[in-house]
Write a protein that holds these residues in place. Structure first.
Motif: not given
Length: 428
Positions: A335-338, A345-357, A359-362, A420-423
């Motif tokens: 994976p690029i990003l872990y 509380a951060a669990k769902i925040e992490a998942l939501a962020l993962a889903e946004q990134l 499939p462009k970023v693994s 934008s970093l991962f663009e």
RNA sequence: GUGAGCGUAGCUCAGCCGGUUAGAGCACUGGUCUGUGGAACCAGGGGUCGUGGGUUCAAGUCCCAUCGCUCACCCCA
């Protein structure tokens, strides 16, 4: 506890048996596909089961597959008998006929891969379910196609990184030639019938050519004593010329091979060209693959005359050979990003962020909150490039802490900045 | 189908001449370390010792049977 049937394998990345790891299989299949597509062949997938007759007629009644009942036969609801495919060629010829491929520009060159089933007892390199890559050139009887098939097969092995290869090339002649040869063998061997192994005595009737590659020492002693002529000496003019042409083409191409007069194929439908590719260290069975010409197969299936030549590559055996030669296989991508949630509380925040990134970023994430230290260790084990921490501090500021693992550099970024970093070309 | 070798934790294995409560390494979980680098140390979970029977005061260990696995024969990929 229930287990997999002996002679079958679970193929996944961490599998204990080295050759049966999914990345190895994928490497082999991908490489073969590139070579064969690059050569203009088209992929076809036929069902893994057919009416029993397809294989019974296709493979031949005296072949071991039929004689020794090595086919997995099942009964359909209506009582029709079906069989799991014990080899792919008959099914491909069936498909060629069924879909009228004879009106396409000839030859039609097809390839496939997938599981093959034979009811055999397991040993190294031999399984009940194994996998083959298969190539067939149909509709044109030209020795050029035989040479091309051999060259393609060798190219696949070489592209994979294998070096200890040997191509054994022979000819089983035309059916008439084989009849004459079998007759010759019967005449020569009959006086010694009682000294032959039981298997070979039976073969004397059904298929004397099989006696030639008997492993029985007494059989071999008799064979040596008799100084039997090889099949190649019995080729008729047509088969003879054909064989020489194949050799000439291979010489022209610079593909190394050794003429082996004793090559005998296990399936009845082969005529003329027959070859095997062997490898030094695969266990008792050294054949990495084999091929041949089968001009009569289509008619055996009740179709028109369709000449063809093709080969099968044993994926498991290639995997073993790769291991023996120490060829490095590309690993699964990391994976690029872990993303590491630091609290509940951060669990769902992490998942939501993962889903946004994606499939462009693994993106992978930790599913249980952990201390930053543990999260870091896990990210390293996964081979990630970046770690993103999400915790109380981040939540308050509306940022995530992004750390580049190699350099150790770390900064706090807002989600938009992260996107934008991962663009960029490699993800920064 | 035939023959040989092997069955102890998820994996690799140790376990003596039969002797107390079955062990190690790896892996996993947690702690040392409550927000930062693969380490180290400590702790924890995880076993019908393949199964059944026999011998014995006592069986992972000896005997018999059985099942499983692996390799090899036949033949193929």
């Amino acid at each position: 506890m229930l287990k997999a049937v002996p002679g079958t394998n679970d193929i996944f990345a961490q599998a204990k048996e080295y050759p049966f790891q999914e990345p190895v299989f994928r490497y082999i299949l991908k490489t073969a596909e590139e070579v064969l597509r690059g050569a203009g062949a088209q992929m076809i997938h036929t069902p893994i089961f057919e009416y029993l007759e397809v294989f019974q007629k296709g493979v031949g009644l005296t072949s071991d597959i039929v004689v020794k009942k090595e086919m997995y036969v099942l009964e359909d609801r209506g009582g029709r008998l079906l069989a799991l495919r014990p080899e792919p060629t008959a099914a491909i010829v069936r498909a060629y006929n069924e879909h009228g491929m004879k009106v396409w520009p000839q030859p039609v060159r097809l390839f496939t891969w997938g599981p093959i089933f034979r009811g055999e007892r397991q040993q190294k390199g031999r399984y009940k379910q194994f996998h083959q890559i298969d190539y067939e050139a149909l509709g044109l009887a030209d020795p050029l196609l035989d040479a091309e098939a051999i060259a393609l097969m060798v190219r696949i092995y070489k592209t994979l990184g294998l070096k200890q290869l040997e191509v054994k090339l022979g000819s089983v002649g035309d059916p008439e030639d084989r009849t004459r040869y079998n007759q010759y063998l019967r005449e020569q061997l009959s006086p010694f019938a009682d000294r032959l192994s039981p298997d070979s005595q039976a073969r004397l009737e059904t298929n004397p050519m099989r006696i030639l590659d008997s492993k029985s020492e007494t059989d071999q002693a008799i064979l040596v004593e008799l100084k039997l002529k090889p099949m190649l000496d019995f080729l008729g003019p047509a088969a003879q010329a054909f064989h020489q042409q194949v050799c000439a083409y291979l010489d022209w191409l610079g593909v190394p091979y050794r003429v082996d007069p004793s090559i005998v194929r296990g399936l009845d439908y082969y005529v003329r060209t027959a070859w095997e590719v062997h490898h030094a260290r695969i266990g008792a069975k050294s054949a990495l693959g084999g091929g041949g010409r089968y001009d009569g197969l289509s008619e055996m299936l009740g179709g028109p005359r369709v000449p063809g030549v093709g080969f099968g590559i044993g994926v498991e055996r290639v995997a073993i050979a790769l291991k023996e030669e120490g060829v490095a296989v590309p690993p699964d991508p990391s994976p690029i990003l872990y993303l590491a949630p630091l609290d509940e509380a951060a669990k769902i925040e992490a998942l939501a962020l993962a889903e946004q990134l994606r499939p462009k970023v693994s993106v992978e994430m930790g599913y249980t909150p952990k201390s930053p230290r543990k999260a870091l260790e896990e990210a390293l084990k996964k081979g990630a490039k970046y770690v993103g921490f999400l915790g109380e501090g981040e939540r308050a500021k509306g940022v995530i802490t992004l750390k580049h693992l190699e350099s150790g550099e770390q900064k706090e970024l807002e989600p938009l900045q992260l996107h934008s970093l991962f663009e960029g070309p490699l993800g920064g």
